[in-house]
Design a protein around this motif. Sequence first.
Motif, PDB file in Angstrom:
ATOM      1  N   LEU A 216     -39.349 -49.659 -63.277  1.00  0.00           N
ATOM      2  CA  LEU A 216     -38.816 -49.045 -64.385  1.00  0.00           C
ATOM      3  C   LEU A 216     -39.074 -50.117 -65.746  1.00  0.00           C
ATOM      4  N   ALA A 217     -39.127 -51.171 -65.368  1.00  0.00           N
ATOM      5  CA  ALA A 217     -39.405 -52.074 -66.394  1.00  0.00           C
ATOM      6  C   ALA A 217     -40.852 -51.784 -67.235  1.00  0.00           C
ATOM      7  N   GLU A 218     -41.835 -51.634 -66.377  1.00  0.00           N
ATOM      8  CA  GLU A 218     -43.174 -51.180 -66.878  1.00  0.00           C
ATOM      9  C   GLU A 218     -43.360 -49.687 -67.345  1.00  0.00           C
ATOM     10  N   GLN A 219     -42.221 -49.031 -67.234  1.00  0.00           N
ATOM     11  CA  GLN A 219     -42.270 -47.655 -67.296  1.00  0.00           C
ATOM     12  C   GLN A 219     -43.505 -46.887 -66.726  1.00  0.00           C
ATOM     13  N   VAL A 220     -43.516 -47.036 -65.134  1.00  0.00           N
ATOM     14  CA  VAL A 220     -44.559 -46.624 -64.713  1.00  0.00           C
ATOM     15  C   VAL A 220     -44.288 -44.859 -64.565  1.00  0.00           C
ATOM     16  N   PRO A 221     -43.389 -44.455 -64.057  1.00  0.00           N
ATOM     17  CA  PRO A 221     -43.210 -42.904 -63.805  1.00  0.00           C
ATOM     18  C   PRO A 221     -43.496 -42.048 -65.016  1.00  0.00           C
TER      19      PRO A 221
ATOM     20  N   GLN B  86     -44.777 -41.068 -57.113  1.00  0.00           N
ATOM     21  CA  GLN B  86     -44.207 -42.602 -57.216  1.00  0.00           C
ATOM     22  C   GLN B  86     -43.460 -43.001 -55.897  1.00  0.00           C
ATOM     23  N   SER B  87     -43.016 -42.036 -55.038  1.00  0.00           N
ATOM     24  CA  SER B  87     -42.525 -42.498 -53.604  1.00  0.00           C
ATOM     25  C   SER B  87     -43.812 -43.254 -52.781  1.00  0.00           C
ATOM     26  N   GLY B  88     -44.873 -42.491 -52.776  1.00  0.00           N
ATOM     27  CA  GLY B  88     -46.019 -42.609 -52.084  1.00  0.00           C
ATOM     28  C   GLY B  88     -46.360 -44.079 -52.709  1.00  0.00           C
ATOM     29  N   MET B  89     -46.677 -44.244 -53.853  1.00  0.00           N
ATOM     30  CA  MET B  89     -47.204 -45.385 -54.569  1.00  0.00           C
ATOM     31  C   MET B  89     -46.195 -46.850 -54.290  1.00  0.00           C
TER      32      MET B  89
ATOM     33  N   ASN C 145     -53.726 -44.612 -53.777  1.00  0.00           N
ATOM     34  CA  ASN C 145     -53.028 -43.271 -54.141  1.00  0.00           C
ATOM     35  C   ASN C 145     -53.415 -42.890 -55.376  1.00  0.00           C
ATOM     36  N   LEU C 146     -53.273 -41.544 -55.582  1.00  0.00           N
ATOM     37  CA  LEU C 146     -53.632 -41.134 -56.930  1.00  0.00           C
ATOM     38  C   LEU C 146     -52.513 -40.615 -57.553  1.00  0.00           C
ATOM     39  N   CYS C 147     -52.532 -41.270 -59.063  1.00  0.00           N
ATOM     40  CA  CYS C 147     -51.543 -40.474 -60.054  1.00  0.00           C
ATOM     41  C   CYS C 147     -52.286 -39.787 -61.021  1.00  0.00           C
ATOM     42  N   ARG C 148     -51.683 -38.407 -60.920  1.00  0.00           N
ATOM     43  CA  ARG C 148     -52.497 -37.476 -62.023  1.00  0.00           C
ATOM     44  C   ARG C 148     -51.949 -37.647 -63.445  1.00  0.00           C
ATOM     45  N   CYS C 149     -51.043 -38.628 -63.704  1.00  0.00           N
ATOM     46  CA  CYS C 149     -50.864 -38.895 -64.829  1.00  0.00           C
ATOM     47  C   CYS C 149     -51.436 -40.436 -65.581  1.00  0.00           C
ATOM     48  N   GLY C 150     -51.985 -40.711 -64.711  1.00  0.00           N
ATOM     49  CA  GLY C 150     -53.022 -41.940 -64.954  1.00  0.00           C
ATOM     50  C   GLY C 150     -52.376 -43.348 -65.343  1.00  0.00           C
ATOM     51  N   THR C 151     -51.155 -43.401 -64.717  1.00  0.00           N
ATOM     52  CA  THR C 151     -50.402 -44.702 -64.960  1.00  0.00           C
ATOM     53  C   THR C 151     -50.966 -46.011 -64.306  1.00  0.00           C
ATOM     54  N   TYR C 152     -52.272 -46.060 -64.014  1.00  0.00           N
ATOM     55  CA  TYR C 152     -52.778 -47.211 -63.144  1.00  0.00           C
ATOM     56  C   TYR C 152     -52.608 -48.582 -63.748  1.00  0.00           C
TER      57      TYR C 152
ATOM     58  N   ARG D 186     -49.244 -53.844 -63.919  1.00  0.00           N
ATOM     59  CA  ARG D 186     -48.290 -54.465 -64.308  1.00  0.00           C
ATOM     60  C   ARG D 186     -47.147 -54.742 -63.329  1.00  0.00           C
ATOM     61  N   ALA D 187     -46.622 -53.657 -62.974  1.00  0.00           N
ATOM     62  CA  ALA D 187     -45.557 -53.647 -62.141  1.00  0.00           C
ATOM     63  C   ALA D 187     -45.553 -54.389 -60.751  1.00  0.00           C
ATOM     64  N   LEU D 188     -46.816 -54.273 -60.286  1.00  0.00           N
ATOM     65  CA  LEU D 188     -47.111 -55.075 -59.019  1.00  0.00           C
ATOM     66  C   LEU D 188     -47.060 -56.377 -59.331  1.00  0.00           C
ATOM     67  N   ARG D 189     -47.639 -56.938 -60.313  1.00  0.00           N
ATOM     68  CA  ARG D 189     -47.658 -58.494 -60.774  1.00  0.00           C
ATOM     69  C   ARG D 189     -46.057 -58.772 -61.086  1.00  0.00           C
ATOM     70  N   ARG D 190     -45.379 -57.929 -61.709  1.00  0.00           N
ATOM     71  CA  ARG D 190     -43.891 -58.371 -61.863  1.00  0.00           C
ATOM     72  C   ARG D 190     -43.342 -58.389 -60.789  1.00  0.00           C
ATOM     73  N   ALA D 191     -43.520 -57.572 -59.827  1.00  0.00           N
ATOM     74  CA  ALA D 191     -42.666 -57.605 -58.626  1.00  0.00           C
ATOM     75  C   ALA D 191     -43.159 -58.593 -57.538  1.00  0.00           C
ATOM     76  N   GLN D 192     -44.501 -59.417 -57.579  1.00  0.00           N
ATOM     77  CA  GLN D 192     -44.825 -60.077 -56.707  1.00  0.00           C
ATOM     78  C   GLN D 192     -43.922 -61.344 -56.863  1.00  0.00           C
ATOM     79  N   LEU D 193     -43.696 -62.080 -55.528  1.00  0.00           N
ATOM     80  CA  LEU D 193     -43.012 -63.203 -55.336  1.00  0.00           C
ATOM     81  C   LEU D 193     -43.798 -64.243 -55.770  1.00  0.00           C
ATOM     82  N   PRO D 194     -43.133 -65.259 -56.498  1.00  0.00           N
ATOM     83  CA  PRO D 194     -43.634 -66.693 -57.093  1.00  0.00           C
ATOM     84  C   PRO D 194     -44.485 -67.492 -56.235  1.00  0.00           C
TER      85      PRO D 194
END
Length: 149
Positions: free
Chosen positions: A90-95, A101-104, A129-136, A141-149
């Motif tokens: 949500l923070a990175e406005q991925v969807p 999104q559920s598969g991602m 996974n494929l994203c037809r909207c191209g939000t790769y 960025r969301a993966l980096r944000r969510a990773q543990l420090p």
Amino acid sequence: MPVLEINRHTQDLNLEPDMPLLWALRDELGLTATKFGCGVAACGACTVHLDGEAARSCMLPLGGLQGRQVTTLEGLRDDALMQRLQAAWLAEQVPQCGYCQSGMLMAAHALLRRHPQPSEAQIEAAMSNLCRCGTYPRIRRALRRAQLP
């Protein structure tokens, strides 16, 4: 009649062994977060966890899953890492359209459980996974944000 553990509940499924897991989840058990995308395990919309690893459910026949543990997005509702991922999404406005999104999220969850601080190569390998909207870029960025420090 396969017996599976789905979201920590034993399910004795009286279904044909060649039925794909995707359809048992959606049509028989009402677990609709797992989506149908392509039907040939190419897009990843149907990604679930099979014994903790990301797997594409559209091509997994029930007969080969006896005794295996299946987890869907619904099964991770209270999972701290999934909540962290969803907040980052949500923070990175991925969807955009949201279909993938559920598969991602399931693929990202499996990746971060295995590699809390994944390299670019690990992300590339795990996030196929494929994203037809191209939000790769947003997904990365969301993966980096969510990773543990």
